[in-house]
Design an enzyme around this catalytic site. Structure first.
Site, PDB file in Angstrom:
ATOM      1  N   ASP A   1     -10.077  -3.008  -5.674  1.00  0.00           N
ATOM      2  CA  ASP A   1      -9.077  -2.403  -4.819  1.00  0.00           C
ATOM      3  C   ASP A   1      -9.441  -0.757  -5.786  1.00  0.00           C
ATOM      4  O   ASP A   1      -9.087  -1.482  -6.730  1.00  0.00           O
ATOM      5  CB  ASP A   1      -7.826  -2.763  -4.770  1.00  0.00           C
ATOM      6  CG  ASP A   1      -6.997  -2.059  -3.751  1.00  0.00           C
ATOM      7  OD1 ASP A   1      -7.510  -0.816  -3.051  1.00  0.00           O
ATOM      8  OD2 ASP A   1      -5.406  -2.083  -3.838  1.00  0.00           O
TER       9      ASP A   1
ATOM     10  N   HIS B   1      -8.271  -4.613  -1.284  1.00  0.00           N
ATOM     11  CA  HIS B   1      -6.827  -4.297  -0.241  1.00  0.00           C
ATOM     12  C   HIS B   1      -6.811  -4.728   1.115  1.00  0.00           C
ATOM     13  O   HIS B   1      -8.010  -4.790   2.278  1.00  0.00           O
ATOM     14  CB  HIS B   1      -7.086  -2.314  -0.507  1.00  0.00           C
ATOM     15  CG  HIS B   1      -6.103  -2.011  -0.063  1.00  0.00           C
ATOM     16  ND1 HIS B   1      -5.331  -1.622  -1.177  1.00  0.00           N
ATOM     17  CD2 HIS B   1      -5.088  -1.357   0.690  1.00  0.00           C
ATOM     18  CE1 HIS B   1      -3.937  -0.730  -0.987  1.00  0.00           C
ATOM     19  NE2 HIS B   1      -4.274  -1.209   0.771  1.00  0.00           N
TER      20      HIS B   1
ATOM     21  N   SER C   1       1.080  -1.597   0.086  1.00  0.00           N
ATOM     22  CA  SER C   1      -0.015   0.014  -0.025  1.00  0.00           C
ATOM     23  C   SER C   1       0.732   1.337   0.024  1.00  0.00           C
ATOM     24  O   SER C   1       1.236   1.390  -1.103  1.00  0.00           O
ATOM     25  CB  SER C   1      -1.208  -0.072   1.447  1.00  0.00           C
ATOM     26  OG  SER C   1      -1.961   1.205   0.892  1.00  0.00           O
TER      27      SER C   1
END
Length: 403
Positions: A343, A373, A189
């Site tokens: 995501d 995610h 991320s």
């Protein structure tokens, strides 16, 4: 008493309704994912109320949600774990106990959390680093970079870059028995964003002699220009990262001024003079046809030059690695990119994969069609998901075969 009970029931029902999100049919263990998502969304609502009432800054309240997930640096029969500092930045170091056949491999890892949350000591990150060190018999450096809102861009980048540059010194690699030809940067991320930016910057630094062998980017955030990609549209309310929260993370990376957040939410934050950068993130040409299907490309509308003047970081390639020209991509190392179908950041990763391949960089792309995610972090306790183990194993296997 009856009125209070009725109010309580109504409040619980309202909270449950606002937290409920239908799950895509291809999710494995859908009920568990639904419960996890509902719990997260309910917590998010509480955080929003606390912020609105002025009781606590939004990100400070969010950080409280991670405190219970912290684990002390505890060694075991496979790995020695310690908290220390590299170049005055806090890191958690994992040193394998198994005798190596030669010099060891090494992974410098940057945790996720939207540049505002998280730490190397969170249980999922400790588990991942410990497992990486054990399976690969590798040294793992997990970096505790400073966080927003107390520290803004470029502090987060500078911290992880400083640690990586320090670790790549010959004397430091020698101290830990690391092969200078087998070092990787990785992150998930926001950490994937930092890993990509570090890999790019190292190529421009004449003081760094050691070259990275690889970079591993796990559902990375890679661009700030267009926050209305098909993945942002399709997954605006998917777990665990709704579009509104991702916009909040992006804006908080640079400022708490709501003007930038509001402009980003409406995709009107890039000034006209920076319009030439859109070609680097033009999803109508960079995304696979499958991901473009059903979506019409509408270029972002021009925003106020004042925002870019006050907060120039969102146009900086160190914050948005997709903004570098193709010439700077060509020398990047072998790359692993994990993207998840459900995501908001899916298309960032897909566009980077396309541009890297076009530049001649060897890329392994794993697209998880049944994942959302953060899926890789769900590997223990009630939050344990089969998809989390599968994605972790894919990542570890790639490192084992390519590092």
């Amino acid at each position: 008493m009856g009125t209070r009970l009725l109010c309580l029931c109504l409040a619980v029902a309202l909270l449950a309704y606002s937290a409920y999100t239908p799950m895509p049919p291809d999710f494995d263990q859908p009920w568990r994912v639904m419960l996890l998502s509902a719990a997260f969304r309910a917590s998010l609502r509480v955080v929003e109320v606390a912020d609105w009432l002025g009781l606590m800054h939004f990100m400070d309240a969010m950080m409280l949600m991670t405190v219970s997930n912290y684990v002390e640096p505890t060694s075991d029969e496979n790995v020695t774990v310690m908290d220390t500092e590299f170049s005055n930045v806090s890191v958690r170091l994992y040193l394998p106990r198994r005798a190596p056949e030669g010099l060891r491999r090494a992974v410098v890892f940057f945790h996720g959390g939207g540049w505002c949350l998280g730490q190397a000591g969170m249980k999922p990150y400790d588990h991942l680093a410990r497992w990486t060190s054990t399976v690969l018999n590798a040294v793992v450096v997990s970096v505790n970079y400073r966080l927003a809102p107390k520290y803004r861009f470029p502090v987060q980048f500078e911290d992880v870059y400083s640690v990586t540059k320090f670790f790549l010194q010959s004397r430091v690699l020698s101290q830990y028995g690391v092969d200078p030809a087998r070092v990787c940067v990785a992150g998930d991320s926001a950490g994937g964003n930092l890993a990509a930016a570090v890999a790019q910057q190292l190529l421009e630094d004449p003081e760094v002699e050691t070259k990275l062998k690889a970079q591993a980017l796990i559902y990375p955030a890679l661009q700030t220009l267009d926050l209305d990609l098909p993945s942002y549209r399709d997954n605006a309310e998917k777990p665990i990262l709704p579009k509104s929260l991702m916009v909040r993370f992006w804006s908080e990376y640079f400022t708490s001024d709501p003007a930038l957040r509001e402009a980003m939410a409406s995709n009107r934050h890039v000034p006209p003079e920076s319009g030439h950068l859109f070609q680097l993130v033009n999803w109508s040409s960079l995304l696979p046809e499958e991901m473009r299907r059903g979506h019409a490309y509408v270029g972002p509308r021009a925003g106020s030059p004042e925002l870019a003047r006050r907060f120039p970081g969102f146009l900086d390639a160190r914050a948005a690695p997709l903004l570098v020209p193709d010439a700077r991509l060509r020398r990047l190392p072998h790359t692993y990119v994990l993207t998840c179908q459900h995501d908001v950041l899916r298309d960032d990763g897909l566009m980077y994969v396309g541009r890297l391949r076009a530049a001649g960089v060897p890329v392994t792309h794993y697209h998880a069609r049944d994942a959302f995610h953060g899926s890789m972090m769900f590997v223990s306790g009630f939050a344990e998901l089969a998809v989390g183990h599968r994605l972790t194993n894919s990542y570890i296997q790639w490192l084992d075969e390519n590092l």
